[in-house]
Design a protein around this motif. Structure first.
Motif, PDB file in Angstrom:
ATOM      1  N   ALA A  49       0.840  -1.206   0.000  1.00 13.97           N
ATOM      2  CA  ALA A  49       0.000   0.000   0.000  1.00 13.97           C
ATOM      3  C   ALA A  49       0.870   1.250   0.000  1.00 13.97           C
ATOM      4  CB  ALA A  49      -0.943  -0.006   1.195  1.00 13.97           C
ATOM      5  N   ALA A  50       1.934   1.240   0.793  1.00 14.36           N
ATOM      6  CA  ALA A  50       2.840   2.384   0.838  1.00 14.36           C
ATOM      7  C   ALA A  50       3.555   2.562  -0.502  1.00 14.36           C
ATOM      8  CB  ALA A  50       3.860   2.208   1.964  1.00 14.36           C
ATOM      9  N   LEU A  51       4.005   1.465  -1.077  1.00 17.69           N
ATOM     10  CA  LEU A  51       4.681   1.541  -2.377  1.00 17.69           C
ATOM     11  C   LEU A  51       3.741   2.068  -3.453  1.00 17.69           C
ATOM     12  CD1 LEU A  51       6.618  -1.842  -2.150  1.00 17.69           C
ATOM     13  CD2 LEU A  51       7.646   0.450  -2.150  1.00 17.69           C
ATOM     14  N   ALA A  52       2.503   1.626  -3.426  1.00 15.09           N
ATOM     15  CA  ALA A  52       1.522   2.103  -4.409  1.00 15.09           C
ATOM     16  C   ALA A  52       1.285   3.602  -4.248  1.00 15.09           C
ATOM     17  CB  ALA A  52       0.221   1.331  -4.282  1.00 15.09           C
ATOM     18  N   GLU A  53       1.259   4.080  -3.008  1.00  7.00           N
ATOM     19  CA  GLU A  53       1.091   5.524  -2.775  1.00  7.00           C
ATOM     20  C   GLU A  53       2.213   6.333  -3.427  1.00  7.00           C
ATOM     21  OE1 GLU A  53      -1.190   7.643  -1.145  1.00  7.00           O
ATOM     22  OE2 GLU A  53      -2.463   5.879  -1.383  1.00  7.00           O
ATOM     23  N   MET A  54       3.367   5.693  -3.594  1.00 14.97           N
ATOM     24  CA  MET A  54       4.510   6.355  -4.230  1.00 14.97           C
ATOM     25  C   MET A  54       4.588   6.008  -5.723  1.00 14.97           C
ATOM     26  SD  MET A  54       7.458   5.954  -1.282  1.00 14.97           S
ATOM     27  CE  MET A  54       7.244   4.188  -0.974  1.00 14.97           C
ATOM     28  N   SER A  55       3.525   5.415  -6.256  1.00 17.09           N
ATOM     29  CA  SER A  55       3.444   4.990  -7.661  1.00 17.09           C
ATOM     30  C   SER A  55       4.515   3.967  -8.032  1.00 17.09           C
ATOM     31  CB  SER A  55       3.515   6.203  -8.605  1.00 17.09           C
ATOM     32  OG  SER A  55       2.449   7.079  -8.352  1.00 17.09           O
ATOM     33  N   ARG A  56       4.939   3.193  -7.069  1.00 23.17           N
ATOM     34  CA  ARG A  56       5.916   2.129  -7.298  1.00 23.17           C
ATOM     35  C   ARG A  56       5.144   0.805  -7.410  1.00 23.17           C
ATOM     36  NH1 ARG A  56      10.149   3.676  -2.639  1.00 23.17           N
ATOM     37  NH2 ARG A  56      10.897   1.559  -3.049  1.00 23.17           N
ATOM     38  N   TYR A  57       4.350   0.726  -8.485  1.00 30.77           N
ATOM     39  CA  TYR A  57       3.391  -0.358  -8.632  1.00 30.77           C
ATOM     40  C   TYR A  57       4.039  -1.719  -8.841  1.00 30.77           C
ATOM     41  CZ  TYR A  57       0.281   3.594  -9.056  1.00 30.77           C
ATOM     42  OH  TYR A  57      -0.396   4.761  -8.821  1.00 30.77           O
ATOM     43  N   LYS A  58       5.136  -1.782  -9.578  1.00 32.79           N
ATOM     44  CA  LYS A  58       5.781  -3.082  -9.799  1.00 32.79           C
ATOM     45  C   LYS A  58       6.330  -3.644  -8.491  1.00 32.79           C
ATOM     46  CE  LYS A  58       6.689  -2.524 -14.646  1.00 32.79           C
ATOM     47  NZ  LYS A  58       7.597  -2.714 -15.753  1.00 32.79           N
ATOM     48  N   GLU A  59       6.881  -2.779  -7.649  1.00 31.48           N
ATOM     49  CA  GLU A  59       7.365  -3.231  -6.347  1.00 31.48           C
ATOM     50  C   GLU A  59       6.193  -3.662  -5.465  1.00 31.48           C
ATOM     51  OE1 GLU A  59      10.688  -0.703  -4.637  1.00 31.48           O
ATOM     52  OE2 GLU A  59      10.073   0.490  -6.387  1.00 31.48           O
ATOM     53  N   ALA A  60       5.095  -2.928  -5.549  1.00 30.46           N
ATOM     54  CA  ALA A  60       3.900  -3.300  -4.783  1.00 30.46           C
ATOM     55  C   ALA A  60       3.408  -4.674  -5.218  1.00 30.46           C
ATOM     56  CB  ALA A  60       2.801  -2.253  -4.965  1.00 30.46           C
ATOM     57  N   ILE A  61       3.390  -4.904  -6.516  1.00 29.66           N
ATOM     58  CA  ILE A  61       2.954  -6.210  -7.036  1.00 29.66           C
ATOM     59  C   ILE A  61       3.869  -7.319  -6.533  1.00 29.66           C
ATOM     60  CG2 ILE A  61       2.755  -7.600  -9.147  1.00 29.66           C
ATOM     61  CD1 ILE A  61       1.636  -4.997 -10.492  1.00 29.66           C
ATOM     62  N   ALA A  62       5.171  -7.064  -6.490  1.00 30.14           N
ATOM     63  CA  ALA A  62       6.112  -8.080  -6.004  1.00 30.14           C
ATOM     64  C   ALA A  62       5.794  -8.457  -4.555  1.00 30.14           C
ATOM     65  CB  ALA A  62       7.548  -7.580  -6.139  1.00 30.14           C
TER      66      ALA A  62
END
Length: 163
Positions: A49-62
């Protein structure tokens, strides 16, 4: 206990609009839990959720991939991964995750909302409207319901701008 405190700190930082600090707290918490446990899954979902807030979607998916290996039917993780895929323009993957999330928990309004977005992206407007309506019915005072109602209004507007 330290891991739980760090995980709670991560949630607090996220609520305060500090996703980088939230991610750092969750990363520290992950170092303190046993791999393959429910605790790991929860922390990975929070960090995603935190990664997605930073638009780091690929890391969030991982992170969500790893959480879902532990809890394959976690409707929140599925809904969050659907949202990340949607933001990356991966609509087929978004639909698959959102649909699995709804099938895992038919009352998960985030999963329903994501499935509605996926239906809309695929131009399946009747199905999108059905899911938007369901979100509004399940949680009428939620942010998800507000988003659903806004999308219903957009669906109701014809091409020429009239209702």
């Amino acid at each position: 206990m330290r891991a739980a405190m760090l995980e709670q700190a991560g949630q607090a930082w996220l609520l305060e609009g500090e996703p980088q600090r939230a991610s750092e707290a969750d990363t520290a918490a992950l170092k303190l839990v046993s791999l393959g446990t429910a605790d790991e899954a929860i922390i990975r979902i929070d960090r995603a959720a935190a990664l997605a807030e930073m638009s780091r979607y690929k890391e969030a998916i991982a992170d969500l991939d790893l959480a879902l290996k532990i809890q394959p039917n976690n409707s929140d993780a599925l809904a969050f991964r659907a949202a990340a895929h949607r933001h990356l323009g991966e609509f087929d993957l978004a639909f698959a995750d959102a649909d699995h999330g709804v099938k895992s928990d038919a009352k998960n309004v985030t999963a329903l909302l994501e499935r509605a977005f996926a239906y809309r992206a695929q131009n399946h407007l009747a199905e999108a409207r059905r899911d938007f309506d369901q979100v509004s019915a399940l949680a009428p005072d939620s942010d998800e319901a507000k988003t659903a109602r806004e999308n219903i209004a957009q669906l109701d507007v014809k091409q020429d701008g009239t209702k």
